[in-house]
Scaffold this active site. Structure first.
Site, PDB file in Angstrom:
ATOM      1  N   ARG A 295      -5.945  10.690 -10.805  1.00 59.59           N
ATOM      2  CA  ARG A 295      -5.229  11.421  -9.748  1.00 59.59           C
ATOM      3  C   ARG A 295      -4.707  10.396  -8.744  1.00 59.59           C
ATOM      4  O   ARG A 295      -5.262  10.221  -7.673  1.00 59.59           O
ATOM      5  CB  ARG A 295      -6.148  12.425  -9.047  1.00 59.59           C
ATOM      6  CG  ARG A 295      -5.402  13.376  -8.116  1.00 59.59           C
ATOM      7  CD  ARG A 295      -6.312  13.945  -7.057  1.00 59.59           C
ATOM      8  NE  ARG A 295      -6.883  12.911  -6.213  1.00 59.59           N
ATOM      9  CZ  ARG A 295      -6.268  12.364  -5.159  1.00 59.59           C
ATOM     10  NH1 ARG A 295      -5.037  12.721  -4.835  1.00 59.59           N
ATOM     11  NH2 ARG A 295      -6.878  11.448  -4.433  1.00 59.59           N
TER      12      ARG A 295
ATOM     13  N   GLU B 127     -11.907   5.460  -6.065  1.00 62.03           N
ATOM     14  CA  GLU B 127     -10.567   5.721  -5.558  1.00 62.03           C
ATOM     15  C   GLU B 127      -9.743   6.529  -6.555  1.00 62.03           C
ATOM     16  O   GLU B 127      -9.653   6.187  -7.730  1.00 62.03           O
ATOM     17  CB  GLU B 127      -9.861   4.387  -5.286  1.00 62.03           C
ATOM     18  CG  GLU B 127      -8.575   4.505  -4.525  1.00 62.03           C
ATOM     19  CD  GLU B 127      -8.775   4.859  -3.069  1.00 62.03           C
ATOM     20  OE1 GLU B 127      -7.892   5.544  -2.505  1.00 62.03           O
ATOM     21  OE2 GLU B 127      -9.802   4.464  -2.487  1.00 62.03           O
ATOM     22  N   ASP B 128      -9.148   7.615  -6.084  1.00 63.49           N
ATOM     23  CA  ASP B 128      -8.191   8.415  -6.847  1.00 63.49           C
ATOM     24  C   ASP B 128      -8.749   8.929  -8.177  1.00 63.49           C
ATOM     25  O   ASP B 128      -8.103   8.831  -9.228  1.00 63.49           O
ATOM     26  CB  ASP B 128      -6.898   7.628  -7.069  1.00 63.49           C
ATOM     27  CG  ASP B 128      -6.055   7.592  -5.802  1.00 63.49           C
ATOM     28  OD1 ASP B 128      -6.485   8.161  -4.787  1.00 63.49           O
ATOM     29  OD2 ASP B 128      -4.963   6.994  -5.818  1.00 63.49           O
TER      30      ASP B 128
ATOM     31  N   ASP C 102     -13.307   7.039  -1.082  1.00 61.52           N
ATOM     32  CA  ASP C 102     -12.365   6.998   0.038  1.00 61.52           C
ATOM     33  C   ASP C 102     -11.557   8.277   0.160  1.00 61.52           C
ATOM     34  O   ASP C 102     -11.215   8.691   1.263  1.00 61.52           O
ATOM     35  CB  ASP C 102     -11.433   5.793  -0.106  1.00 61.52           C
ATOM     36  CG  ASP C 102     -10.584   5.564   1.131  1.00 61.52           C
ATOM     37  OD1 ASP C 102     -11.146   5.609   2.237  1.00 61.52           O
ATOM     38  OD2 ASP C 102      -9.370   5.357   0.996  1.00 61.52           O
ATOM     39  N   ASP C 103     -11.245   8.930  -0.961  1.00 57.96           N
ATOM     40  CA  ASP C 103     -10.455  10.162  -0.913  1.00 57.96           C
ATOM     41  C   ASP C 103     -11.230  11.278  -0.229  1.00 57.96           C
ATOM     42  O   ASP C 103     -10.648  12.079   0.521  1.00 57.96           O
ATOM     43  CB  ASP C 103     -10.057  10.600  -2.322  1.00 57.96           C
ATOM     44  CG  ASP C 103      -9.301   9.513  -3.054  1.00 57.96           C
ATOM     45  OD1 ASP C 103      -8.245   9.095  -2.550  1.00 57.96           O
ATOM     46  OD2 ASP C 103      -9.780   9.056  -4.101  1.00 57.96           O
TER      47      ASP C 103
ATOM     48  N   TYR D 292       0.873  -1.174   0.000  1.00 54.79           N
ATOM     49  CA  TYR D 292       0.000   0.000   0.000  1.00 54.79           C
ATOM     50  C   TYR D 292       0.914   1.229   0.000  1.00 54.79           C
ATOM     51  O   TYR D 292       2.032   1.157  -0.485  1.00 54.79           O
ATOM     52  CB  TYR D 292      -0.928  -0.095   1.222  1.00 54.79           C
ATOM     53  CG  TYR D 292      -2.046   0.904   1.276  1.00 54.79           C
ATOM     54  CD1 TYR D 292      -2.883   1.119   0.186  1.00 54.79           C
ATOM     55  CD2 TYR D 292      -2.294   1.622   2.443  1.00 54.79           C
ATOM     56  CE1 TYR D 292      -3.914   2.044   0.249  1.00 54.79           C
ATOM     57  CE2 TYR D 292      -3.330   2.536   2.520  1.00 54.79           C
ATOM     58  CZ  TYR D 292      -4.129   2.746   1.418  1.00 54.79           C
ATOM     59  OH  TYR D 292      -5.148   3.656   1.476  1.00 54.79           O
TER      60      TYR D 292
ATOM     61  N   LYS E 184      -5.385  -1.594  -2.327  1.00 57.43           N
ATOM     62  CA  LYS E 184      -6.487  -1.283  -1.413  1.00 57.43           C
ATOM     63  C   LYS E 184      -7.232  -2.554  -1.022  1.00 57.43           C
ATOM     64  O   LYS E 184      -7.568  -2.774   0.143  1.00 57.43           O
ATOM     65  CB  LYS E 184      -7.442  -0.312  -2.108  1.00 57.43           C
ATOM     66  CG  LYS E 184      -8.148   0.647  -1.187  1.00 57.43           C
ATOM     67  CD  LYS E 184      -7.257   1.812  -0.836  1.00 57.43           C
ATOM     68  CE  LYS E 184      -8.004   2.883  -0.089  1.00 57.43           C
ATOM     69  NZ  LYS E 184      -7.215   4.072   0.160  1.00 57.43           N
TER      70      LYS E 184
ATOM     71  N   ASN F 249       0.573  12.189   0.481  1.00 61.18           N
ATOM     72  CA  ASN F 249       1.504  11.110   0.172  1.00 61.18           C
ATOM     73  C   ASN F 249       1.619  10.974  -1.348  1.00 61.18           C
ATOM     74  O   ASN F 249       0.811  11.546  -2.068  1.00 61.18           O
ATOM     75  CB  ASN F 249       1.068   9.787   0.851  1.00 61.18           C
ATOM     76  CG  ASN F 249      -0.354   9.379   0.527  1.00 61.18           C
ATOM     77  OD1 ASN F 249      -0.737   9.329  -0.639  1.00 61.18           O
ATOM     78  ND2 ASN F 249      -1.142   9.089   1.547  1.00 61.18           N
TER      79      ASN F 249
ATOM     80  N   ASN G 198      -3.525   7.401   8.312  1.00 63.64           N
ATOM     81  CA  ASN G 198      -3.704   6.635   7.081  1.00 63.64           C
ATOM     82  C   ASN G 198      -5.120   6.096   6.983  1.00 63.64           C
ATOM     83  O   ASN G 198      -5.693   5.633   7.972  1.00 63.64           O
ATOM     84  CB  ASN G 198      -2.703   5.472   7.069  1.00 63.64           C
ATOM     85  CG  ASN G 198      -2.479   4.927   5.674  1.00 63.64           C
ATOM     86  OD1 ASN G 198      -3.421   4.554   4.998  1.00 63.64           O
ATOM     87  ND2 ASN G 198      -1.228   4.877   5.255  1.00 63.64           N
TER      88      ASN G 198
END
Length: 604
Positions: free
Chosen positions: A184, A273-274, A296-297, A131, A202, A446, A491
C-alpha cells in the site's frame, strides 16, 4: 562520588565536543584506489587532498586539481538551478519532478557526504523531491529508473536463507531499518518491489532531519509477490511475478526476516512502512512488545495529526483542556485513519481519565459512509470507533459525508481516505455552517492527486477563517484585503525522525504509547501563540533539525520515565535520568551526524 563522576564525565564530554568541532575524526577504511571512488560512503570525488591521493593510491585516477567541499557544493547547486531555470515553462510537472529526482539521485549514488549536505541545507526545496510527493512517481516508474541497487531485498523465494543473507550487508552496525512489503504505497496501492523507493526516501529524511549516520541505516524491501496484474505482466518488472503470500505463510516470512535482523543487530529499530491495513495492524500487535519498532502509517501519522488537532484548539481561542469537547469527523478507516483516532482517544483519556466516553465526539466514515455498530462484517480495528445509531438524532449507518457534516456540525474535518476531491464544494460549504468559530480541515492523503481537497477549494468554500492542513505541499492562498490563508503541511517528517532518534539514543527496548504521545505534544507546543493565531500549526521545515532534537529529547525522557530506556553507547539509563530537559536536548544534538569530509586512513 557519583555526582563527582558525572561532573568529570561532563567536562570530558565538553572537551571532546570542542576538539571534534575543530578536527574531524578520521575514518578507517579497508579499500584502496578505484574501489574508494566507487564507494559513495567515502568518495570525495575531486575533493581528495594530495596527501590522501598519495596515501590511498588515488594519484592519477582523478583530475589534478583539488576542488574544496564548498566549491563542489556550489557547482552542484549551479547545475540544479540551471535545471530549474530550463524547465520552468514545462507543462508536464511529473517530468520535471523526475528530472530533479534524477540529478539528486546521481549525486547520492556517487558522493553521499555531499548529497546529504545539499539536502540538509536545502531541505525545504529538496524534501518534496526525495520524499512525498515525488517519491510516489519514483515508485510508479521504479523499473525504468533503476540504475544501482540501494538497500536489501528479501523475497518469498528466500525462505530459509534470510539468516545468512543479512550478513551480506557490508555495514557492521545498523541503527535504523525501514521495511515495506510494497502492498500500500502512499495512496497508490500495491506497487510490489517498486515500493523500495519509500524506505530509501524515508531514511534520507532520517539522515537529513535526525542526523542518523548514513552508514548505519538500511532500507529493506520484503517482496512477497504482488496482486497488481499490470506489474506481473510488465516485462521490466523487477519483483516476484506471483500473487502475494497470505495468512501464516506471509507472517512466517516476516518472522524469519525479523529474527535475522535481531540476531545480527539486536538494538536496531525497525520502522514498518506502507503495509496494507490488515498487515499493518497485525504486525504492530505482533511485534511492538518484542523489540523496538513502530508503524509510521499508524503511529507517526497519528502523532502529526494529534499535534495539529491540539494546535487547532489553540487556534480557536480555547484552552487545550477543551480538546475532549471537539467534534471530529474522520474520513478514511484505513491504518492511518484508525491510528489517528486511536491516539486522539488516548489523549482524551489522559485529559479526562474517562475511557468509556473518550470516543464519543469522534465520527468515522469509510467508503460505505458513517460506521455504526449496525455495520455488518466490521473490521475489528474499527469496532471501538463505531457509533451508537441513536447518539445524534437522524444519524444512520452508511450516512454520506455531507449528511454527517450537516448533522454533527464538526469542529474538524480530517481526511485520510486516499480519495481525491471527497471534500467537495457541498461538504465544505456545510462545514462553513457548522457553528465552529474556526473550523479546521485536514486533507492528509497523498500524493497530491489523492488529497481530499486543495487549499484553494477549502478557503473558497469553507471560508477564509478556517485552519487548513494537507499531507502534500500546497502554496499559501492569497485572500481578500491582502490576507493570507496559511497552508500547513501535516507531514510525518515532523515526527518520525524524532521518534526514531529518541528511541535510538535512549536505547529503548520498545516504543510505548507514552513515548509517541510525548513526541506529538512536543511538536504541538513548538508553535508560538502568534503563529497559532494566524492558523500556522506546524513549523517551517527549515527548522527540521531543531524540531527533531526537541522531539527526540521528549522521547528519550518518556522512555526513561517508563523504564524502557537501556542507554546508548557509554551513556547508561541512570545518566539519562540525571539529565535536565535542556541537557537532554543537548545530548540529542551532540549525537546528530553532520556531513563533512573526514580524513581517510587505510587499515593495515
Amino acid at each position: 562520588m557519583w555526582s563527582l563522576t558525572k561532573f568529570v564525565a561532563s567536562r570530558l564530554s565538553r572537551s571532546r565536543r570542542f576538539f571534534s568541532s575543530v578536527i574531524p575524526r578520521p575514518c578507517i577504511i579497508q579499500k584502496r584506489g578505484a574501489d574508494i571512488l566507487h564507494d559513495p560512503w567515502i568518495n570525495k570525488d575531486t575533493g581528495f587532498p594530495l596527501t590522501e591521493r598519495n596515501r590511498l593510491g588515488l594519484r592519477g585516477l582523478l583530475p589534478p586539481r583539488v576542488i574544496s567541499f564548498e566549491q563542489q557544493y556550489a557547482r552542484f547547486m549551479e547545475s540544479y538551478r540551471s535545471l530549474e531555470k530550463n524547465t520552468v515553462s514545462e507543462s508536464d510537472t511529473s517530468h520535471v519532478a523526475l528530472a530533479k529526482w534524477r540529478i539528486l539521485n546521481r549525486l547520492h549514488d556517487r558522493n553521499e557526504t555531499l548529497y546529504f549536505r545539499v539536502l540538509i541545507d536545502n531541505i525545504k526545496d529538496f524534501a518534496p523531491i526525495i520524499y512525498t510527493p515525488t517519491v510516489g512517481l519514483v515508485c510508479q516508474n521504479y523499473s525504468g529508473l533503476f540504475r544501482r541497487p540501494r538497500g536489501m531485498y528479501f523475497s518469498a523465494k528466500d525462505k530459509g536463507e534470510m539468516m545468512s543473507m543479512i550478513y551480506n550487508w557490508p555495514a557492521q552496525m545498523v541503527d535504523m531499518i525501514v521495511l515495506t512489503d510494497g502492498s500500500r504505497i502512499l495512496g497508490l496501492g500495491d506497487l510490489g518491489v517498486h515500493g523500495i523507493g519509500i524506505p530509501i526516501g524515508k531514511l534520507d529524511m532520517y539522515v537529513a532531519a535526525a542526523g542518523l549516520n548514513p552508514q548505519r541505516i538500511l532500507p529493506v524491501m520484503l517482496d512477497v509477490g504482488t496482486n497488481n496484474l499490470k506489474l506481473i505482466e510488465d516485462p521490466l518488472y523487477l519483483g516476484l511475478r506471483q500473487p502475494r503470500l497470505e495468512g501464516e505463510e506471509y507472517l512466517s516470512t516476516i518472522d524469519e526476516f525479523i529474527e535475522a535482523v535481531l540476531t545480527r543487530w539486536p538494538k536496531a529499530i525497525v520502522q514498518f512502512e506502507d503495509f496494507q491495513m490488515k498487515w499493518a495492524f497485525e504486525t504492530l500487535k505482533r511485534y511492538r512488545e518484542r523489540f523496538c519498532m513502530f508503524n509510521d502509517d499508524i503511529q507517526g501519522t497519528a502523532g502529526v495529526a494529534l499535534a495539529g488537532l491540539l494546535g487547532t484548539v489553540r487556534a480557536q481561542g480555547r484552552s487545550l483542556d477543551d480538546f475532549p469537547n471537539q467534534k471530529i469527523v474522520v474520513v478514511g478507516a484505513g491504518s492511518a485513519g484508525l491510528g489517528v483516532l486511536s491516539m486522539a482517544v488516548q489523549a482524551v483519556v489522559r485529559m479526562t481519565g474517562n475511557a468509556e466516553t473518550a470516543a464519543q465526539k469522534f465520527f468515522l466514515l469509510d467508503k460505505d459512509g458513517l460506521i455504526t455498530k449496525e455495520r455488518k462484517n466490521l473490521d475489528p480495528a474499527a469496532v471501538p470507533f463505531a457509533k451508537d445509531p441513536g447518539l445524534i438524532v437522524g444519524l444512520r449507518d452508511g450516512d454520506s459525508l455531507l449528511e454527517v457534516v450537516k448533522k454533527v456540525k464538526p469542529d474538524v474535518l480530517l481526511g485520510l481516505s486516499g480519495v481525491g476531491g471527497v471534500f467537495n464544494e457541498e461538504v465544505l460549504k456545510a462545514l462553513r455552517e457548522s457553528g465552529s468559530n474556526r473550523p479546521a480541515i485536514f486533507a492528509m492523503s497523498n500524493p497530491t492527486m489523492n488529497a481530499e481537497c486543495t487549499a484553494v477549494e477549502a478557503f473558497k468554500h469553507a471560508g477564509e477563517n478556517i485552519v487548513f492542513a494537507s499531507g502534500s505541499p500546497f502554496e499559501n492562498v492569497q485572500l481578500g484585503n491582502g490576507k493570507v490563508g496559511y497552508v500547513n503541511q501535516a507531514n510525518n517528517m515532523y515526527l518520525f525522525p524524532g521518534i526514531g532518534l529518541g528511541a535510538l539514543l535512549s536505547g529503548a527496548c520498545i516504543i510505548t504509547d507514552d513515548m509517541l504521545q510525548a513526541a506529538a505534544e512536543c511538536l504541538a507546543s513548538y508553535m508560538t501563540d502568534q503563529d497559532i493565531e494566524k492558523g500556522i500549526l506546524y513549523p517551517s521545515i527549515n527548522s527540521i533539525r531543531d524540531i527533531t532534537a526537541k522531539v527526540g529529547a521528549s522521547v528519550v525522557r518518556a522512555a526513561v520515565a517508563e523504564e524502557v530506556a537501556e542507554g546508548y553507547g557509554k551513556v547508561d539509563p541512570e545518566e539519562l535520568a540525571y539529565m535536565s530537559k535542556e541537557e537532554t536536548v543537548e545530548y540529542v544534538r551532540r549525537n546528530m551526524w553532520y556531513p563533512n569530509y573526514s580524513p581517510l586512513v587505510q587499515k593495515k
